[in-house]
Write an enzyme that holds these catalytic residues in place. Sequence first.
Site, PDB file in Angstrom:
ATOM      1  N   GLU A 177      25.753 -48.516 -12.876  1.00 36.72           N
ATOM      2  CA  GLU A 177      25.633 -48.517 -14.325  1.00 36.72           C
ATOM      3  C   GLU A 177      26.379 -47.300 -14.882  1.00 36.72           C
ATOM      4  OE1 GLU A 177      21.390 -47.319 -15.605  1.00 36.72           O
ATOM      5  OE2 GLU A 177      21.087 -48.244 -13.642  1.00 36.72           O
TER       6      GLU A 177
ATOM      7  N   HIS B 277      12.018 -48.776  -4.824  1.00 39.88           N
ATOM      8  CA  HIS B 277      12.912 -48.114  -5.780  1.00 39.88           C
ATOM      9  C   HIS B 277      12.150 -46.892  -6.296  1.00 39.88           C
ATOM     10  CE1 HIS B 277      15.397 -47.098  -9.109  1.00 39.88           C
ATOM     11  NE2 HIS B 277      14.494 -47.471 -10.016  1.00 39.88           N
TER      12      HIS B 277
ATOM     13  N   CYS C 266      19.079 -50.670 -11.999  1.00 39.22           N
ATOM     14  CA  CYS C 266      18.792 -50.199 -10.639  1.00 39.22           C
ATOM     15  C   CYS C 266      18.553 -51.322  -9.642  1.00 39.22           C
ATOM     16  CB  CYS C 266      17.582 -49.251 -10.663  1.00 39.22           C
ATOM     17  SG  CYS C 266      17.841 -47.776 -11.670  1.00 39.22           S
TER      18      CYS C 266
END
Length: 410
Positions: free
Chosen positions: A81, A240, A113
């Site tokens: 990103e 994550h 993500c």
Amino acid sequence: MKVGIEAINFFGGSACIDVRSIFEKRGLDSGRYDNLMLDAKSVAIPCEDPVTYAVNAAKPLVDRLSDKEKKMIDLLITTTESGIDFGKSISTYVHDYLTLSNNCRVFELKQACYGGTAALQMAASYIVASCFPGRKALVIATDMAKLSEDMDYFEASQGVGAVAMLISDRPDIMELDLGASGYYSFEVMDTCRPLPDMETGDSDLSLLSYLDCFEQCFRDYEAKVEKVDFMTTFDSLAFHTPFGGMVKGAHRKLMRELYRATSEEIECDFQTRVMPSLTYCSKVGNVYSASLYLSLCGLIEYTAIHEEKRIGLFSYGSGCSSEFFSGLVGPGSKQKLMEMNIEQLLSKRHKLSIDEYERLLLLNKEIPFGTRNHRVAFDDFNTIYSHFYRGSGFLILYEINEYHREYRWS
């Protein structure tokens, strides 16, 4: 057919800062420091960008291949990103500097993500469907925070770096449980980059979305895979990791929902199955689409693996898209990963003072998105460059000439 991660590596840049010093400088609530579970984070310097992170993470993997094996890489996916152009993907630069075959699919993927996982699953499906045995795919998740002094707690947690993964039918690092995935997605404005050089969001909304997605992804996984038990099916877990406290909250919520576990039971399970995965994340910060796979690296290196183990993995991307999936690791996974010397490179990073850090924030703003011409002024950060890069053979950004980025080997 077996398919999964044949090799993996992380590159976390050349500089880092103690997160506590940012709290002190910005006057942030010290009571929230422990919840971050962050000791340090990587910080970009002006000769680094998503391309240099990507190439420096992937090159050790590619260099270990024979010429014949290298030519078998016919798919390259970068995920980020932190793109540097609205049309031209950074994968074109990465492909060039890794000197991969011209007979190669090359493209970029974006989904906050979650992008790294989307690329991993796409690459794995490509390997399974290939008519030609031995084909390989290279997936690289690379990002850098767009920092400023008014980001509040976001500033303290956002890092830089890249994870590169070689995907093939020789899953020496982790064999994927093909088809064993649970998904959950919906539209939410929790974090975003409305401008190329701006990050913003609602941290509380992001936490609630993350927690909801973790539970719903596991419920979907559970509906698809017979006899799954969250506590006994998975020997370890990787998440994550925007920051460790977010992971701990998600683990705690599901343990309470599924088992009505006590605080003591939850903490014991967290320390055993999750805590090793936070080892590297606590030294680097949130590296966006690379974060889950940095967590996986930490888990493999810092968990005792004497026999085959099943890992549960949770991937989340703001906006939002999420997935819970699983795979198998073994003793050979640890041996192969340790060859990458991730810990040693992280230890070599220049430790910034708060004054040096603020100086870098200003220097990095001199190369905004869409820069047409720029020559990197190495004298402005010579101490850091000399400490980490000089003579090391890593890729660095040298200049931008009519929008085209030009790189050199240090």
